[in-house]
Design an enzyme around this catalytic site. Structure first.
Site, PDB file in Angstrom:
ATOM      1  N   ARG A   1      45.978  38.552  52.843  1.00 41.78           N
ATOM      2  CA  ARG A   1      45.201  39.150  51.754  1.00 41.78           C
ATOM      3  C   ARG A   1      43.738  39.029  52.118  1.00 41.78           C
ATOM      4  NH1 ARG A   1      42.396  35.226  51.421  1.00 41.78           N
ATOM      5  NH2 ARG A   1      41.422  36.219  49.660  1.00 41.78           N
ATOM      6  N   GLY A   2      42.884  39.669  51.293  1.00 39.46           N
ATOM      7  CA  GLY A   2      41.471  39.740  51.648  1.00 39.46           C
ATOM      8  C   GLY A   2      41.249  41.063  52.376  1.00 39.46           C
ATOM      9  N   ALA A   3      40.212  41.785  51.949  1.00 42.22           N
ATOM     10  CA  ALA A   3      40.059  43.179  52.394  1.00 42.22           C
ATOM     11  C   ALA A   3      40.056  43.360  53.917  1.00 42.22           C
ATOM     12  CB  ALA A   3      38.798  43.762  51.752  1.00 42.22           C
TER      13      ALA A   3
ATOM     14  N   ARG B   1      48.826  48.144  49.117  1.00 41.16           N
ATOM     15  CA  ARG B   1      47.908  47.670  48.064  1.00 41.16           C
ATOM     16  C   ARG B   1      46.814  48.740  47.881  1.00 41.16           C
ATOM     17  NH1 ARG B   1      45.801  41.619  48.202  1.00 41.16           N
ATOM     18  NH2 ARG B   1      45.551  41.969  45.969  1.00 41.16           N
TER      19      ARG B   1
ATOM     20  N   GLN C   1      43.139  31.686  44.793  1.00 45.39           N
ATOM     21  CA  GLN C   1      42.592  31.779  46.155  1.00 45.39           C
ATOM     22  C   GLN C   1      41.466  30.776  46.373  1.00 45.39           C
ATOM     23  OE1 GLN C   1      43.248  34.402  44.188  1.00 45.39           O
ATOM     24  NE2 GLN C   1      43.825  36.213  45.333  1.00 45.39           N
TER      25      GLN C   1
ATOM     26  N   ASP D   1      36.073  44.038  47.922  1.00 45.08           N
ATOM     27  CA  ASP D   1      37.206  44.853  48.375  1.00 45.08           C
ATOM     28  C   ASP D   1      36.841  46.314  48.531  1.00 45.08           C
ATOM     29  OD1 ASP D   1      38.357  42.432  46.741  1.00 45.08           O
ATOM     30  OD2 ASP D   1      39.840  43.053  48.233  1.00 45.08           O
TER      31      ASP D   1
HETATM   32  O1  MRU Z   1      43.831  39.772  46.056  1.00 46.06           O
HETATM   33  P1  MRU Z   1      43.087  39.311  47.273  1.00 46.06           P
HETATM   34  O2  MRU Z   1      43.255  37.867  47.553  1.00 46.06           O
HETATM   35  O3  MRU Z   1      43.394  40.199  48.464  1.00 46.06           O
HETATM   36  O4  MRU Z   1      41.568  39.542  46.917  1.00 46.06           O
HETATM   37  C1  MRU Z   1      40.604  39.189  47.853  1.00 46.06           C
HETATM   38  C2  MRU Z   1      39.216  39.328  47.357  1.00 46.06           C
HETATM   39  O5  MRU Z   1      38.969  39.763  46.263  1.00 46.06           O
HETATM   40  C3  MRU Z   1      38.128  38.981  48.325  1.00 46.06           C
HETATM   41  O6  MRU Z   1      37.028  38.462  47.663  1.00 46.06           O
HETATM   42  C4  MRU Z   1      37.717  40.264  49.061  1.00 46.06           C
HETATM   43  O7  MRU Z   1      38.822  40.873  49.649  1.00 46.06           O
HETATM   44  C5  MRU Z   1      36.705  40.010  50.103  1.00 46.06           C
HETATM   45  S1  MRU Z   1      37.421  39.196  51.482  1.00 46.06           S
HETATM   46  C6  MRU Z   1      36.305  39.041  52.710  1.00 46.06           C
END
Ligand code: MRU
Length: 378
Positions: free
Chosen positions: A49-51, A119, A226, A267
């Site tokens: 996860r994470g963009a 997603r 997270q 994201d």
């Molecule tokens: O649902 P997630 O854990 O994928 O959400 C992640 C976030 O919101 C992060 O802050 C975002 O992706 C930036 S990651 C460098």
């Protein structure tokens, strides 16, 4: 130079391996992926996860699909040349493996679709798929195995590039933090959310590397935690001082003068500078403005979506009610209660002090500034 200790995604034994982020910090384990469908499931279920990390995973998903389609067991299971109906084009000569270009192409299209549906909010997923599609188009006349190797090389490059970009953002962001700064972050925008180093947490790592003494305050980030599970784990691994708070403590900490700056990831940033990030980020931004605390967003260019006018156009993922009911097998919500679980929110550009990008800062982001930065209207 500090080394990157966390390999969120890695290529090993001709497969993609990803740290299972659902079980951290209780357990540390890699899971292995060999197709677009399995990678898509890894993204959907939050193994990764994470963009930026989602984008890198998707790139490998495309490459894995090409490798799978050209692999011997798969290719040999296809109808033989004589069994083909008219309209199928050619057999691609590639040594021991044979696959019709038409089978390869339709298999690849299915792979792209499955990955794109994993997603909705992080634009890096679609950015990576588009980049992989362009590479595919450029080598479309080559044999499927050659195409597969080219796609794999591109996935490796996207991973390496992501780390370089994070490092560059880190340097720009670190310059914003005074020595001794106490910095709040929300969710996890760290090595685990990228190929390594991190965006927001990359800024902290770079500040420490530059010799600054900073301390991090992490929102726990309900409901997926997270902050409590991943950000806290990353910072503890690196001995960067960190204090964990629940999400509803941020206002108190700001009011009592215990927070000097906020740095978060994102994201998707719309062309007007509106920022989508983990649910709760908007609350933090409003509080920061109330308390005159700078609110910074670490944002690689791959996260800027110039095709949409504002944050209102960003699709917000609604996740399972189970995440809000409790955690894992423990449920504390009253049975039968109605539950909402929007996973992201949008912070209006006017609340953003600056975007930290690999090309430098964009203070008070606007459409004009993002056009100048990206050189693109779409
Ligand atoms: O649902 P997630 O854990 O994928 O959400 C992640 C976030 O919101 C992060 O802050 C975002 O992706 C930036 S990651 C460098």
């Amino acid at each position: 130079m500090m080394t990157i200790k966390i390999e969120t995604l890695r290529w090993a034994h001709n497969k993609l391996e990803m740290i299972d982020q659902r079980i951290l910090p209780a357990a540390f384990e890699y899971l292995s992926y060999d197709s677009a469908a399995t990678v898509a499931e890894g993204i959907r279920s939050m193994v990764v996860r994470g963009a930026p990390a989602i984008g890198v995973a998707a790139a490998y998903g495309v490459a894995l699909e090409a490798l799978r389609l050209t692999s011997e067991p798969f290719a040999l299971s296809l109808p033989k040349e004589g069994e083909r109906t008219r309209g199928f084009d050619r057999l691609s000569p590639n040594g021991t493996q044979n696959i019709f270009a038409s089978d390869f192409n339709s298999g690849m299209e299915t792979g792209f679709t499955v990955l794109a549906q994993s997603r909705p909010t992080a634009v890096n997923l679609f950015w990576a798929l588009q980049r992989m599609r362009k590479v595919w188009e450029n080598v479309a006349t080559q044999t499927p195995p050659q195409i597969a190797q080219r796609l794999l090389a591109e996935a490796h490059e996207i991973l390496a590039e992501d780390i370089r970009i994070n490092r560059a953002m880190g340097v720009h962001g670190a310059a914003l933090l005074p020595d001794g700064a106490r910095v709040l972050t929300h969710c996890n925008a760290g090595a685990l959310a990228t190929a390594g180093w991190g965006t927001a947490l990359g800024v902290f790592r770079s500040a420490v590397e530059a010799g600054k003494k900073i301390s991090v305050i992490a929102d726990e980030t309900r409901p997926f935690l997270q902050g409590a599970r991943l950000t806290a784990w990353e910072m503890v691994q690196e001995n960067i001082p960190i204090t964990l708070i629940t999400d509803n403590m941020a206002g108190y900490m700001m009011a009592t003068g215990e927070i000097d700056a906020v740095v978060v990831g994102t994201d998707r940033v719309a062309s007007n500078g509106d920022v989508a990030n983990k649910i709760g980020t908007y609350m933090v931004a409003v509080l920061a403005r109330r308390h005159n605390i700078p609110f910074y967003v670490a944002c690689p260019l791959s996260t800027i979506d110039m095709s949409i006018a504002s944050g209102a156009d960003i699709p917000i993922e609604e996740r399972s009610a189970d995440e809000v009911k409790g955690f894992r097998d423990t449920h504390w919500a009253a049975p039968g209660v109605k539950i909402r679980n929007p996973s992201f929110d949008v912070t209006p550009a006017e609340l953003v002090t600056a975007l930290i990008t690999e090309r430098g800062l964009v203070t008070q982001p606007s459409r004009e500034k993002l056009l100048a930065l990206t050189g693109s209207g779409a």
